[in-house]
Scaffold this motif. Structure first.
Motif: not given
Length: 865
Positions: A719, A722-723, A727-728, A760, A762-763, A793
């Motif tokens: 997290n 992403e903040k 991106k992962i 989000t 994405a999550t 993802c």
């Protein structure tokens, strides 16, 4: 000749197209064309053929050609030369051959073996030492001509000097032989001086000698001297048809073609004999000046006029057409003249036609010409035999080619390098590497060294099949024979030895190259250095690195670091310090050298050595750069000297501003040391100072948390990632998929994070994937939809596909197979784990036939369950 062999040969030669397309299929069940020559290791369907026992039909064809070749041999002459070339070469007189040493016999012997200069010289020397014979001008001129044709002018000079010392003028005309000898040897100035001395002493050349001397002067471009000698020759009454030929040759060499034509027509008007050779010289000169149109008109004119034999000019015309690539026109002209005028070319012209056509892969026409030669009862020579061998190789009839090749020594014929190349290439392509190896050694014994491409093909085949001992013998044998194989071949062999863990042998071959002052590439050194690194030979590793640098190569950083790391792992630190001193003496106090050694100390688990190098750098006034601080920091972290690393990190912050590299190195090092709390603290400090650390920091932190089953912290880290607007990565996503397959704790941690953290898109998508892999929801979606969800993802890679394949193979084997096929369609090459997962899935679901098929394909690709 046996009737059946005649029929087979005639069938093959009179029906050339069937010869190429059907005869090999009829005669040999496993025949192949030149386009199908694929290395055995790359084409498992090729089974090496054995040529030791050729089929009866192949034997008949080979016997037919063998009998033809024998028509050009003289058994008595062959026996004489065999004895001369044996250890008892002096004992010819004991042979019951009725030898009558005369000028005619000696000339016949020399002409018979004119293509074998050494044998001719042996016989010439032996004959000259017999009490009942003395060489004449004719025998000397004959041997001089052979030496001149072979461009062995130095050998001719030695022979002349020897003759000059013996002064056999009471038996032969000493001055005449010297003049002609030096003229043919290209020493025209010396020949002219000797000729002047002869004339001063009232001596002169005879008609034959004048013409030989004049011809040599024309070839050498001494045209002023030609005019003088021509006048002397005519004054003595020696002018004949040979004189006209030399005059024509002189005009053509000077580009006086108009005068040459007028001269020839004047001869005809005067009723002089105009030979076909005279016209051929003019046609040859015009063609060499690219005046083909004029040469063609001249030929046509004399065809209509008649009175001049045209065969020599026809031969020149065909040769020049071939030289400019007009093969169809040359063949058309040949067939036209043969059918209308019964024109029969010389053996040399046939050989030229056949050789050119073989190079163009025009095998049907070659069949026609060979048949024509046999029907015209033209005696073949060594060139013809070589062309026939090349023909059978290209036609895929290797049984015939090899049988003829094995009989070549008995026939007194020597294959040339092109034949050896064809045979070796074809045998390698057919998977018969042992036979090719034997042929290669034979070619070396005959004095031929195969072309670089052929040597490379055989060497590749030997290395690929693991015949490294044969490869080693071949190289050593070639060196013993004073042949130098291509340097690239040595290097390829050294690398093959290294791949087979035979580093000592590779080092020995390198020593041979050093002895020959040959420098190998940096890649070859890398192979050897890497190999000795594995075996723990630090002394050789250091020696090779220094030698590599002495040869002008700059080792790659990776290799250099690997050597230092290997040396550092040894118990005795003296090797490490010796190597450091050597490098510093070579390049001065270069900061990069210090950095390499600090890096090696870190990977070798000896931080104290790294500290010592760092202090040495400062002692000599070398200010550590950013890379120095990074590698020193990594050196301490890799050795689990966490307190020292933290202290050094603080020390760095006093000397320079902490940037992305230093923060990232610290976080990664702490994660790998299992210090997650410290790593998070440094990560927060980096954010506070506005430094965006590398993705690897987050990846290592997630990996550490997952390995500790601290999935809540792993989700929080994702997290935070992403903040920060990033991106992962595939690594993070794949880690979560891997642990989700084994435990539901990942999914539960994600559920808890929804209550604490703001979700989000994405999550949310990632949560669906985790849920599917944790068996929290049914995977009813199509394979394509699953791929699409995952790709939203993080980027999908092969590891992702393997995880997805593993999940599907547990309960949805059909979907797993669909996914496997989709991977292949997308050009994604499966690895060992891909096959392993699918095979186990198929076996688990009772699909044994499909599982065995999958395992077989896996093994073909070099993977094992």
């Amino acid at each position: 000749m046996h009737k059946n062999s005649i029929f087979i040969t005639k069938t093959m030669l009179t029906q050339p197209y069937r010869c190429i397309t059907n005869i090999t299929r009829l005669f040999f069940s496993q025949s192949f064309s030149s386009s199908s020559i694929i290395p055995y290791a790359q084409n498992p369907s090729i089974i090496p053929r054995k040529f030791d026992n050729p089929s009866p039909v192949s034997h008949e064809i080979a016997s037919s050609f063998s009998d033809w070749f024998k028509t050009s041999k003289n058994p008595n002459f062959d026996r004489i030369f065999d004895v001369l070339n044996s250890k008892n070469g002096e004992d010819l007189t004991k042979l019951d051959l009725g030898l009558n040493l005369s000028q005619t016999f000696v000339l016949d012997m020399i002409r018979y073996k004119s293509d074998d200069v050494l044998s001719c010289l042996k016989f010439f020397d032996w004959a000259g030492r017999q009490s009942n014979f003395r060489h004449s001008r004719a025998t000397y001129v004959a041997i001089f001509k052979i030496l001149s044709k072979a461009n062995l002018n130095i050998m001719m000079q030695d022979l002349l000097d020897s003759f000059n010392r013996d002064k056999l003028f009471h038996k032969t005309r000493f001055n005449d032989i010297l003049v002609i000898g030096y003229a043919l040897a290209g020493k025209l100035d010396v020949a002219l001086q000797l000729y002047g001395k002869m004339r001063f002493n009232g001596l002169d050349l005879d008609s034959v000698e004048y013409h030989v001397f004049l011809n040599a002067l024309v070839d050498g471009g001494y045209f002023d001297a030609v005019k003088v000698l021509l006048g002397q020759l005519r004054a003595l009454g020696h002018e004949n048809k040979t004189t006209s030929t030399i005059v024509m040759k002189s005009m053509c060499k000077q580009g006086q073609f108009v005068e040459a034509e007028a001269y020839m027509r004047d001869l005809m008007v005067r009723g002089e004999v105009v030979t076909g050779y005279l016209l051929s010289i003019l046609v040859d000169g015009l063609c060499k000046e690219r005046r083909f149109l004029r040469a063609g008109k001249l030929l046509h004119e004399f065809e209509e006029r008649g009175g001049v034999p045209l065969s020599p000019a026809y031969g020149v015309w065909i040769r020049e057409l071939l030289n400019v690539g007009k093969f169809d026109e040359a063949l058309r002209f040949f067939h036209e003249k043969k059918s209308l005028e019964q024109y029969i070319p010389s053996i040399y012209r046939y050989n030229s036609l056949i050789s050119k056509l073989i190079r163009q892969n025009r095998l049907p026409e070659v069949c026609d010409l060979l048949m024509d030669m046999k029907e015209s009862k033209i005696k073949p020579d060594n060139v013809t035999m070589n062309a026939v061998l090349c023909f059978f190789c290209k036609a895929g009839m290797m049984d015939v080619a090899l049988e003829l090749y094995k009989e070549s020594a008995e026939l007194g014929l020597t294959p040339n390098s092109l034949v050896f190349n064809y045979i070796i290439n074809t045998l390698c392509g057919d998977g018969n590497v042992s036979e090719a190896y034997t042929t290669m050694k034979t070619s070396l014994c005959h004095g031929y060294f195969p072309g670089k491409k052929t040597f490379s093909i055989l060497a590749d085949s030997l290395c690929r099949e693991g015949n490294l001992d044969k490869m080693k013998d071949l190289i050593m044998f070639s060196l013993d024979q004073k042949f130098m194989p291509p340097k690239s071949m040595y290097e390829k062999f050294i690398r093959a030895l290294c791949r087979a863990d035979r580093f000592e042998d590779g080092y020995m071959i390198l020593g041979e190259l050093n002895r020959l002052n040959e420098t190998v590439s940096d890649t070859t050194y890398s192979y050897l250095i890497t190999g000795f690194t594995k075996t723990g030979r630090a002394d050789l590793t250091i020696r090779l690195l220094i030698e590599m640098q002495d040869k002008g190569h700059k080792p790659e950083r990776r290799l250099f670091k690997s050597v230092i790391r290997h040396v550092c792992e040894m118990e005795d630190d003296k090797y490490f310090l010796q190597l450091l001193e050597l490098q510093l003496s070579r390049s001065g106090h270069d900061v990069h050298i210090y950095n390499y050694f600090i890096y090696g100390a870190g990977h070798g688990g000896k931080p104290e050595l790294g500290r010592e190098v760092f202090k040495m750098m400062q002692k000599y006034g070398i200010f550590p750069n950013l890379a120095s601080d990074v590698v020193m920091l990594q050196c301490l972290l890799k050795s689990d000297r966490i307190d020292d690393a933290m202290e050094f990190f603080v020390d760095i912050s006093r000397r320079r501003s902490l940037g992305r590299k230093l923060y990232s190195s610290m976080v990664i090092g702490l994660c790998r040391a299992g210090k997650a709390d410290f790593a998070v603290a440094i990560l927060r400090d980096a954010k506070k100072n506005g430094q965006n650390v590398s993705m690897q920091c987050y990846e290592d932190l997630v990996k550490l948390y997952c390995s500790e089953n601290n999935f809540d912290a792993a989700i929080r880290t994702i997290n935070d990632l992403e903040k920060s607007g990033r991106k992962i990565s595939s690594f993070i996503g794949n880690s979560l998929l891997f642990y989700s397959l084994h435990t539901g704790d990942v999914y539960r941690a994600w559920r808890r994070s929804r209550d604490v953290l703001k979700e989000t898109p994405a999550t949310s998508t990632l949560g669906r994937v985790i849920a599917a892999f944790s068996d929290q929801i049914m995977m009813d979606s199509k394979v394509e939809e699953l791929e699409e969800i995952i790709s939203k993802c993080f980027p999908i890679d092969l590891y992702t596909y393997n995880m997805l394949l593993r999940k599907l193979s547990m309960d949805h084997i059909d979907k797993a197979c669909q996914l496997f096929n989709r991977m292949r369609q997308k050009g994604i090459e499966p690895n060992r784990w891909t096959y392993d997962i699918l095979c186990h899935g198929l076996y688990k679901h009772g699909r044994f036939a499909a599982g065995q098929q999958c395992a077989a394909e896996m093994q073909r690709r070099g993977y094992f369950l």
